[in-house]
Write an enzyme that holds these catalytic residues in place. Structure first.
Site, PDB file in Angstrom:
ATOM      1  N   GLN A 129       0.954  -1.199  -0.032  1.00 47.37           N
ATOM      2  CA  GLN A 129      -0.019  -0.193  -0.054  1.00 47.37           C
ATOM      3  C   GLN A 129       0.939   1.369   0.097  1.00 47.37           C
ATOM      4  O   GLN A 129       0.447   2.221   0.654  1.00 47.37           O
ATOM      5  CB  GLN A 129      -1.037   0.112   1.218  1.00 47.37           C
ATOM      6  CG  GLN A 129      -2.200  -0.995   1.019  1.00 47.37           C
ATOM      7  CD  GLN A 129      -2.918  -0.611  -0.267  1.00 47.37           C
ATOM      8  OE1 GLN A 129      -3.204   0.615  -0.614  1.00 47.37           O
ATOM      9  NE2 GLN A 129      -3.831  -1.504  -0.588  1.00 47.37           N
ATOM     10  N   SER A 130       2.038   1.041  -0.627  1.00 47.09           N
ATOM     11  CA  SER A 130       2.764   2.474  -0.405  1.00 47.09           C
ATOM     12  C   SER A 130       2.172   3.439  -1.399  1.00 47.09           C
ATOM     13  O   SER A 130       1.709   3.504  -2.642  1.00 47.09           O
ATOM     14  CB  SER A 130       4.022   1.999  -1.497  1.00 47.09           C
ATOM     15  OG  SER A 130       4.937   3.173  -1.594  1.00 47.09           O
ATOM     16  N   ASN A 131       2.246   4.780  -0.869  1.00 46.19           N
ATOM     17  CA  ASN A 131       1.820   5.965  -1.389  1.00 46.19           C
ATOM     18  C   ASN A 131       2.967   6.347  -2.231  1.00 46.19           C
ATOM     19  O   ASN A 131       2.707   7.232  -3.245  1.00 46.19           O
ATOM     20  CB  ASN A 131       1.481   7.015  -0.307  1.00 46.19           C
ATOM     21  CG  ASN A 131       0.627   6.492   0.677  1.00 46.19           C
ATOM     22  OD1 ASN A 131      -0.658   6.317   0.313  1.00 46.19           O
ATOM     23  ND2 ASN A 131       0.694   6.517   2.048  1.00 46.19           N
TER      24      ASN A 131
END
Ligand SMILES: *Cc1c(COP(=O)(O)O)cnc(C)c1O
Length: 342
Positions: free
Chosen positions: A84-86
């Site tokens: 879930q890396s921004n």
């Protein structure tokens, strides 16, 4: 070259800047009524609204990193992070905007349900590579080698875009905030934000030395013990300042890190984060994220209610103000729907 000139010459304008700075009136009132300082006005700096692919703090770093990539004539961008890396999502969006291929090395196995940032990565056309969490940087390196062997010109970007080039984005950001504060006569007693790979905090500290503007910068650690993060940030701030022509060595004692809110570890949502996300949504209509800003605001409110003197001095009855820097991340909320509604 002056630091200002060095910064301006190497920046690719991607973000919608300046991002808004505005008061949080209802949250400040809630805090005063719930054991916090009686005369503290909270403000928010809206880097969740930087624009590129849903926005967030990584866009400011990418303005410098991708300018460097283009200067090196790169034709493919690589980076790495969590599922879930921004940072990965913003990198994929900026690459798409520039017409560059983007590869993402993500930690872990592909999840059964695709949502949140991962869904957006796929819509953005990023090529995904899965590997064990500990192996991510090695895989990034190997992938760059494979692409080079195939005649491509890869530009690998480290975790969070946190190197001395990416951190320039937050030198620039601090100058932007200083201008905004000056125009409304605001003198923040402190500036607080989520800190993880350290690029944001390092850029702010380097900017502070360059601009001679020195409110306390309080990093609420999301996943690292204070000693480790302080060491990383001091080193990166020193390198960032050096890259802009300022010889200044930051010591670990220059780096303020609060590490009392690590909870269940990186990406594990607990009551602290859930309560902070709901409170910000219900008092201000603003979405925090489950991994970084939810934890940071939860920690900040806890500090302000229990040990405010650690952040802003004693409550002497004088009006005080604090800027919370919103670093983005709301797309990850959708991947935490179950935990958020539990
Ligand atoms: C990456 C990130 C941070 C942390 O920034 P660093 O520069 O890595 O310390 C904070 N908030 C959000 C939403 C992020 O995506």
């Amino acid at each position: 070259m002056t630091p200002e000139a060095a910064r301006a010459s190497a920046r690719l304008p991607l973000a919608f800047l300046p991002t808004p700075l505005h008061p949080l009136r209802r949250l400040s009132a809630w805090l005063a009524q719930n054991g916090g300082p009686s005369k503290l006005q909270l403000w928010i700096k809206r880097d969740d609204l930087t624009g590129v692919g849903g926005g967030g703090n990584k866009t400011r770093k990418l303005e410098y990193l991708l300018a460097d990539a283009l200067a090196q004539n790169a034709d493919v961008i690589l980076t790495t992070g969590a599922v879930q890396s921004n940072h990965c999502r913003q990198t994929a969006a900026a690459a798409a905007q520039l017409g560059l291929e983007c590869h993402l090395v993500l930690g872990g196995d592909p999840p059964d349900r695709v949502n949140g940032n991962l869904l957006l990565d796929m819509l953005l056309g990023a090529k995904l590579h899965w590997t064990e969490r500990e192996n991510r940087l090695a895989r990034l390196d190997a992938l760059a080698g494979e692409l080079r062997a195939a005649g491509r010109r890869p530009y690998p970007i480290t975790y969070g875009g946190s190197n001395s080039i990416g951190a320039r984005g937050y030198v620039n950001a601090l100058e932007e905030l200083q201008t905004q504060c000056a125009s409304i006569g605001l003198h923040p007693d402190a500036i607080a934000f989520a800190s993880s790979s350290g690029g944001t905090q390092a850029g702010l500290l380097a900017g502070s030395a360059i601009l001679g503007w020195t409110p306390p910068f309080i990093g609420i650690s999301v996943d690292e013990r204070a000693a480790h993060l302080q060491r990383m940030v001091a080193r990166l701030a020193t390198e960032t300042a050096a890259g802009l022509g300022l010889a200044h060595t930051f010591a670990i004692t220059d780096v303020i890190v609060e590490d009392g809110y690590l909870g269940g570890g990186y990406g594990v949502l607990g009551d602290l984060e859930r309560d902070a996300i709901r409170l910000m949504a219900q008092t201000e209509g603003i979405f925090l994220d489950p991994v970084y800003t939810g934890r940071a605001l939860g920690g900040l409110l806890d500090l302000l209610r229990n040990t405010p003197e650690r952040l802003i001095g004693r409550d002497s009855g004088r009006s005080q103000s604090l800027v919370f820097w919103h670093t983005g991340g709301a797309p990850a909320l959708f991947a935490y729907a179950d935990a958020l509604t539990a």
